[in-house]
Design a protein around this motif. Structure first.
Motif, PDB file in Angstrom:
ATOM      1  N   ARG A  39      10.129 -13.999  -3.961  1.00 18.95           N
ATOM      2  CA  ARG A  39       8.795 -14.145  -3.368  1.00 18.95           C
ATOM      3  C   ARG A  39       8.779 -13.673  -1.918  1.00 18.95           C
ATOM      4  O   ARG A  39       7.792 -13.087  -1.468  1.00 18.95           O
ATOM      5  CB  ARG A  39       8.328 -15.589  -3.484  1.00 18.95           C
ATOM      6  N   TYR A  40       9.860 -13.915  -1.188  1.00 19.90           N
ATOM      7  CA  TYR A  40       9.925 -13.472   0.209  1.00 19.90           C
ATOM      8  C   TYR A  40       9.898 -11.944   0.292  1.00 19.90           C
ATOM      9  O   TYR A  40       9.182 -11.383   1.125  1.00 19.90           O
ATOM     10  CB  TYR A  40      11.188 -14.030   0.884  1.00 19.90           C
ATOM     11  N   ILE A  41      10.656 -11.295  -0.568  1.00 22.90           N
ATOM     12  CA  ILE A  41      10.663  -9.831  -0.590  1.00 22.90           C
ATOM     13  C   ILE A  41       9.256  -9.309  -0.877  1.00 22.90           C
ATOM     14  O   ILE A  41       8.759  -8.401  -0.208  1.00 22.90           O
ATOM     15  CB  ILE A  41      11.674  -9.281  -1.619  1.00 22.90           C
ATOM     16  N   GLY A  42       8.602  -9.899  -1.866  1.00 18.09           N
ATOM     17  CA  GLY A  42       7.241  -9.493  -2.212  1.00 18.09           C
ATOM     18  C   GLY A  42       6.268  -9.714  -1.074  1.00 18.09           C
ATOM     19  O   GLY A  42       5.435  -8.851  -0.774  1.00 18.09           O
ATOM     20  N   GLN A  47       2.940  -7.357   3.197  1.00 11.62           N
ATOM     21  CA  GLN A  47       2.488  -7.376   4.587  1.00 11.62           C
ATOM     22  C   GLN A  47       2.739  -6.035   5.271  1.00 11.62           C
ATOM     23  O   GLN A  47       1.975  -5.617   6.124  1.00 11.62           O
ATOM     24  CB  GLN A  47       3.181  -8.488   5.367  1.00 11.62           C
ATOM     25  N   ALA A  48       3.824  -5.372   4.869  1.00 12.73           N
ATOM     26  CA  ALA A  48       4.166  -4.092   5.480  1.00 12.73           C
ATOM     27  C   ALA A  48       3.280  -2.969   4.952  1.00 12.73           C
ATOM     28  O   ALA A  48       3.209  -1.902   5.551  1.00 12.73           O
ATOM     29  CB  ALA A  48       5.631  -3.763   5.223  1.00 12.73           C
ATOM     30  N   GLY A  49       2.625  -3.199   3.828  1.00 12.63           N
ATOM     31  CA  GLY A  49       1.745  -2.182   3.262  1.00 12.63           C
ATOM     32  C   GLY A  49       2.522  -1.141   2.490  1.00 12.63           C
ATOM     33  O   GLY A  49       3.507  -1.445   1.829  1.00 12.63           O
ATOM     34  N   THR A  50       2.105   0.091   2.581  1.00 11.59           N
ATOM     35  CA  THR A  50       2.717   1.154   1.785  1.00 11.59           C
ATOM     36  C   THR A  50       3.848   1.872   2.515  1.00 11.59           C
ATOM     37  O   THR A  50       4.389   2.834   1.995  1.00 11.59           O
ATOM     38  CB  THR A  50       1.656   2.195   1.385  1.00 11.59           C
ATOM     39  N   ALA A  51       4.189   1.420   3.701  1.00  9.36           N
ATOM     40  CA  ALA A  51       5.256   2.082   4.460  1.00  9.36           C
ATOM     41  C   ALA A  51       6.572   1.985   3.705  1.00  9.36           C
ATOM     42  O   ALA A  51       7.055   0.895   3.413  1.00  9.36           O
ATOM     43  CB  ALA A  51       5.386   1.443   5.839  1.00  9.36           C
ATOM     44  N   GLN A  52       7.137   3.095   3.359  1.00 11.48           N
ATOM     45  CA  GLN A  52       8.368   3.114   2.563  1.00 11.48           C
ATOM     46  C   GLN A  52       9.593   2.690   3.364  1.00 11.48           C
ATOM     47  O   GLN A  52      10.604   2.346   2.802  1.00 11.48           O
ATOM     48  CB  GLN A  52       8.596   4.515   1.971  1.00 11.48           C
TER      49      GLN A  52
END
Length: 145
Positions: A39-42, A47-52
């Motif tokens: 859940r933390y990773i998700g 929160q970071a959005g689409t930034a790879q």
């Protein structure tokens, strides 16, 4: 899985509302620490959005996730006992959990020496959405019942 294997199979998804997804959720729920890490990773990835380049490292997990576990308490020089305490995740525990999530194909990593940046796969995102749906449904049932 590494990024090459992820790219090869990233379009493979779970069937919507399938027993397979429910089975994966049950596996995750058997280990509270694994569920917290997943859940933390998700949460961080959303929160970071689409930034790879917004992957997490093992150190990020260790610093930000706390679990309830037995901790050694010293009574005197020879005697000690264990007590429950809320402490940060151990590195070995975090590595074991990441390995399990990796084998389950819920995460992938991008190796940038000396780090491995961890990301959710599309299957991982699907599972996270399903978990949130089930928790919401459960809360609604508790409020109505």
């Amino acid at each position: 899985m590494d990024i090459q294997l992820h790219e090869k199979y990233k379009k493979v998804l779970f069937p919507r509302d399938s027993e397979l997804m429910d089975m994966y959720i049950e596996i995750l729920e058997q280990d509270a620490a694994m569920m917290k890490v997943f859940r933390y990773i998700g949460k961080q990835q959303s929160q970071a959005g689409t930034a790879q380049e917004s992957g997490l490292t093992i150190n990020d997990l260790i610093e930000n996730i706390q679990v309830d576990r037995l901790v050694k308490k010293q009574k005197n020089s020879r005697n000690f006992k264990y007590e429950q305490a809320l402490t940060n995740l151990h590195r070995k525990t975090a590595e074991r959990i990441i390995d399990k999530l990796n084998v389950m194909s819920l995460i992938y990593y991008k190796s940038v020496k000396p780090y491995k940046f961890i990301f959710l796969t599309e299957r991982g995102k699907q599972l996270l959405v399903r978990i949130i749906e089930l928790k919401t449904k459960q809360k609604e049932m508790n409020m109505n019942g």
